[in-house]
Design an enzyme around this catalytic site. Structure first.
Site, PDB file in Angstrom:
ATOM      1  CB  SER A 144      40.930  41.476  35.488  1.00  0.00           C
ATOM      2  OG  SER A 144      40.054  41.536  34.788  1.00  0.00           O
ATOM      3  CE1 TYR A 159      42.970  46.293  33.597  1.00  0.00           C
ATOM      4  CE2 TYR A 159      41.758  44.216  32.639  1.00  0.00           C
ATOM      5  CZ  TYR A 159      42.108  45.222  33.667  1.00  0.00           C
ATOM      6  OH  TYR A 159      41.356  45.079  35.060  1.00  0.00           O
TER       7      TYR A 159
END
Length: 255
Positions: A144, A159
């Site tokens: 990401s 995350y």
């Protein structure tokens, strides 16, 4: 020009929706035979059936990527069906609960790291073992932009930590197996129009307008745009690229 994955066998995790489902369509269009994995049996089977209806070849295997036993069985299913594993797209992930770090639960931290990082480790472990037996292959992990930079004021410590871990794991695996003709790379998506993004908007964690406003290109990515990048990294067209974390983010990390 021949499809870039023609004759290849590809494994895609997290294939029941979002980027994984888009990857199934894109990889098939590029000529790959597919094994699709997810914990969502209905969604995964539906994606496999959709590929078949469009002339492709796909089978679905229920897999919890946090289980060493199930991941081993997943890779064995690929080999049993097609004889080899040419490329893998380790895409399964969760976002977890959003909370400021000082209020975040240990349970959420452990769950996010277990799926997003340990799950990728287990996939790499068994995929690489098979690729060593057959003499090479290509692996792409979904990280990401949150694996390259922080998430600003968005309360996503677990995350962000998990995706930074994926980038580090990708680079180390690439170095360990470069001489064995196994390439390992990562795609680092920015904001993508997926169920995960839609859920964050629904929960009021961020608005669509704010997400779009953060993008230099002033739009969200389609899942297929991330999938195309993963397909290219899996293909021979990227044969001199390994250990790379490719930002597919509309310029987000260039700011």
């Amino acid at each position: 020009m021949s499809p870039i994955l023609e004759g290849k066998t590809a494994l895609i995790t997290g294939a029941a929706s979002g980027i994984g489902a888009a990857a199934a369509r894109v990889f098939s269009r590029h000529g790959a035979r597919l094994v699709l994995a997810d914990i969502d049996d209905e969604g995964g089977q539906s994606v496999a059936e959709g590929v078949a209806k469009n002339g492709g070849e796909a089978m679905f295997v229920h897999t919890d990527i946090t289980s060493d036993r199930e991941v081993a069985a997943m890779v064995q299913a690929v080999v049993a069906a097609y004889g080899r594993l040419d490329c893998a797209f380790n895409n399964a992930a969760i976002d977890g609960a959003m909370a400021p770090l000082h209020e975040a639960s240990a349970e959420n931290w452990e769950q996010v790291l277990r799926v997003n990082l340990t799950g990728v480790f287990l996939c790499l472990k068994h995929e690489i073992a098979q690729m060593l037996r057959q003499g090479g292959g290509s692996i792409v992990n979904t990280a990401s932009v949150a694996g390259l930079v922080g998430a600003g004021t968005t309360p996503a410590s677990a995350y962000v930590a998990s995706k930074h871990g994926v980038v580090g794991l990708t680079r180390q695996a690439a170095l360990e197996y470069a001489e064995q003709r196994i390439r390992v790379n990562a795609v680092c998506p920015g904001a993508v129009r997926t169920p995960m993004t839609q859920e964050a908007i629904r929960q009021g964690l961020i608005s669509l307008e704010d997400i779009v406003g953060l993008q230099p290109v002033k739009r969200l990515a389609a899942p297929e745009e991330i999938a195309e990048s993963a397909a290219w990294l899996c293909s021979g067209l990227s044969s001199f690229i390994t250990g790379h974390a490719m930002a597919v983010d509309g310029g987000w990390t260039a700011q």
